[in-house]
Enzyme design. Structure first.
Site, mmCIF file in Angstrom:
data_model
loop_
_atom_site.group_PDB
_atom_site.id
_atom_site.type_symbol
_atom_site.label_atom_id
_atom_site.label_comp_id
_atom_site.label_asym_id
_atom_site.label_seq_id
_atom_site.Cartn_x
_atom_site.Cartn_y
_atom_site.Cartn_z
ATOM 1 C CG HIS A 242 -24.340 -7.360 -28.020
ATOM 2 N ND1 HIS A 242 -22.980 -6.950 -27.812
ATOM 3 C CD2 HIS A 242 -24.161 -6.698 -29.557
ATOM 4 C CE1 HIS A 242 -22.508 -7.655 -28.615
ATOM 5 N NE2 HIS A 242 -22.975 -7.159 -29.741
ATOM 6 C CB ALA A 243 -31.073 -4.654 -28.632
ATOM 7 C CD GLU A 245 -24.987 -8.268 -24.288
ATOM 8 O OE1 GLU A 245 -24.381 -7.214 -24.084
ATOM 9 O OE2 GLU A 245 -24.954 -9.256 -25.289
ATOM 10 N NE ARG A 297 -24.095 -9.760 -31.784
ATOM 11 C CZ ARG A 297 -23.855 -10.025 -30.722
ATOM 12 N NH1 ARG A 297 -23.266 -10.940 -29.530
ATOM 13 N NH2 ARG A 297 -21.973 -9.679 -30.468
ATOM 14 C CG ASN A 312 -18.715 -4.878 -29.211
ATOM 15 O OD1 ASN A 312 -18.053 -3.980 -29.561
ATOM 16 N ND2 ASN A 312 -18.355 -5.639 -28.666
ATOM 17 C CG HIS A 365 -20.820 -6.094 -23.642
ATOM 18 N ND1 HIS A 365 -21.464 -6.515 -25.375
ATOM 19 C CD2 HIS A 365 -19.862 -4.573 -23.896
ATOM 20 C CE1 HIS A 365 -20.661 -5.681 -26.124
ATOM 21 N NE2 HIS A 365 -19.854 -4.551 -25.548
ATOM 22 C CB SER A 366 -25.308 -9.670 -20.180
ATOM 23 O OG SER A 366 -26.462 -9.926 -20.971
ATOM 24 C CE1 TYR A 417 -16.802 -13.601 -29.010
ATOM 25 C CE2 TYR A 417 -17.310 -15.626 -27.843
ATOM 26 C CZ TYR A 417 -17.329 -14.402 -27.800
ATOM 27 O OH TYR A 417 -18.365 -13.537 -27.410
ATOM 28 C CD GLU A 439 -19.442 -10.244 -22.570
ATOM 29 O OE1 GLU A 439 -20.648 -10.609 -21.655
ATOM 30 O OE2 GLU A 439 -19.329 -9.659 -23.168
#
Length: 476
Positions: A242-243, A245, A297, A312, A365-366, A417, A439
């Site tokens: 994800h861009a 992060e 993202r 993702n 990730h974050s 989730y 994360e």
């Protein structure tokens, strides 16, 4: 800005790992693994027409937009580039414990007053647009939904996130032979230059290979650290799917630097593993966050009037299920099919063609401080989930002992989730035992705009967690 109209750069079809030449020549016996046949699992590709289609709540706001989402954001011009301006935008943490909370949040999103940043089963972080603060405040208070403001002015946080280096650091940069510092978030050119530098400086243990190209033609560079022992285990680590992060590529390159620079004095647990690192899975999106929209993202391939697929949600295992949208304007758009995007496809082809027998796959990730294991596609668990939980908790304990940060451990779907089409589920489906999504920090005070001063502390404590995993892999 609208969708990109650049010609799609053809993905380099990998018939073997050596799709492009090595930057350096390795010593005999230290080549990358030769191609072998790795069985691919049965993928369920059936589209789910009415699945969960949001990271935290079922919103499909972007799906009705005729133009790309960034067209609806204010812009400022800087260095001949139009940049999205988030002045006055705020980030709130909203409790979802009340039964009406999701419905209210959906309504606010449908009115384009807010956007989701992420969340879990008890709360959701939302970006409140500048002109919507009063309206959203009144709505939540009227419905008795608890919230608190984490970021009062998002643009101010963005402006403060990545300050320029001081003179001493710049001087060190010149002496080192590369520009990476871990006191600053770096552009892709610096990251790739750093990988090339290591390959040239430590040719007996480090090699770099492009496993393919992004949509806009940027290399997907994988660096391997290995002493070439045939008995070595193998671990694959990636970042930057994800861009926005930024902390993810920073942490992964920190790992690379630690292992490459100190390999001779590293523990046997580190030296007995072939380490494969892909620091930036989404180079187009990453560059876009530096130049245009800090909070972008997805990747940057155009789909009708909207740009980008969520990489993702694009991996083949259980593609198209819960938590993945079929609408191109959505932040969690799954793509037109499994592995439809050149970036995810390149990873899949690399795993298919490589001879490495991976014992672990980690994707960074974050944000949120979670250590997650499969499954993510639904509220289900793999047969070895107890082992994954045990090792995950050992890693989390090492992280906390080193830096104080508390990481929650659990399955992706259970702790957060459902989200189908993730790289971690796909890796687990390849029978890679230790598969985790990490994360990184923080828990919301800064969120995606974590100041650069946090890079080294976050990386250092997560390196302690990685060492725990290395020890476990070597015991297998």
């Amino acid at each position: 800005m609208g969708s990109l109209t650049k010609t799609v750069v053809l993905l380099c079809v990998i018939s073997s790992v050596l799709c492009t030449p090595f930057i350096n020549k390795l010593q005999p016996g230290q080549e990358w693994p030769t191609r072998s046949s790795v069985k691919q699992p049965y993928h369920q590709f059936d589209e789910i027409e009415n699945g969960t289609i949001s990271d935290t709540v079922a919103t499909e706001v972007a799906a009705q937009e005729e133009k790309a989402p960034e067209n609806n954001k204010p812009k400022v011009k800087e260095d001949d580039v139009e940049r999205i301006d988030y002045s006055g935008a705020q980030v709130w943490k909203v409790s979802t414990k009340k039964s009406n909370a999701h419905r209210v949040i959906n309504q606010l999103a449908s009115e384009k007053l807010i956007a989701s940043w992420g969340g879990n089963h008890t709360s959701i972080d939302i970006l409140v647009k500048p002109k919507a603060v009063e309206n959203v405040t009144a709505t939540l208070k009227n419905k008795d939904i608890a919230y608190y403001i984490m970021i009062e002015d998002l643009q101010q946080r963005i402006d403060e996130e990545n300050p320029p280096l001081d003179e001493n650091e710049l001087e060190l940069q010149d002496r080192r032979g590369h520009r990476m510092t871990w006191k600053q978030y770096h552009r892709l050119e610096d990251i790739h230059g750093f990988l090339d530098y290591l390959a040239k400086t430590y040719p007996s243990i480090v090699s770099v290979n492009s496993i393919g190209k992004s949509h806009e033609g940027r290399d997907l560079k994988v660096l391997r650290i290995s002493d070439g022992k045939k008995t070595n285990k193998a671990v694959f680590i990636d970042g930057g799917i994800h861009a926005r992060e930024w902390i993810s590529p920073a942490v992964v390159t920190y790992f690379i630097n630690q292992f490459a620079e100190n390999f001779d004095v590293e523990s046997d647990d580190i030296r007995n593993i072939d380490w494969y690192f892909l620091p930036v899975v989404n180079p187009d999106g990453y560059e876009y966050t530096h130049k245009t929209d800090r909070l972008w993202r997805k990747n940057r391939r155009g789909f009708g009037g909207c740009a980008g697929a969520d990489l993702n949600r694009n991996f083949g295992y259980q593609w198209g299920g819960k938590g993945a949208s079929r609408y191109p304007c959505s932040e969690i758009y799954r793509g037109s099919g499994p592995f439809s995007e050149p970036e995810s496809k390149a990873i899949a082809q690399f795993f298919k063609s490589t001879g490495a027998d991976f014992s672990a796959y980690l994707t960074y990730h974050s944000y949120g401080q979670y250590l997650l294991y499969p499954w993510g596609y639904d509220n289900a668990l793999p047969p070895d989930h107890k082992n994954l939980e045990t090792v995950g908790k050992m890693m989390a304990q090492a992280i906390q002992k080193t830096g104080g940060s508390e990481y929650k451990v659990g399955s992706s779907s259970g702790l957060l989730y459902p989200a189908a089409g993730g790289s971690d589920d796909w890796a687990k489906s390849l029978n890679i035992k230790y598969t985790y999504t990490i994360e990184l920090s923080d828990t919301g005070r800064y969120g995606f705009v974590l100041p650069a001063s946090y890079i080294e502390p976050v990386a250092r404590e997560n390196l302690a967690g990685l060492r725990v995993l290395a020890s476990q892999v070597n015991k297998e």
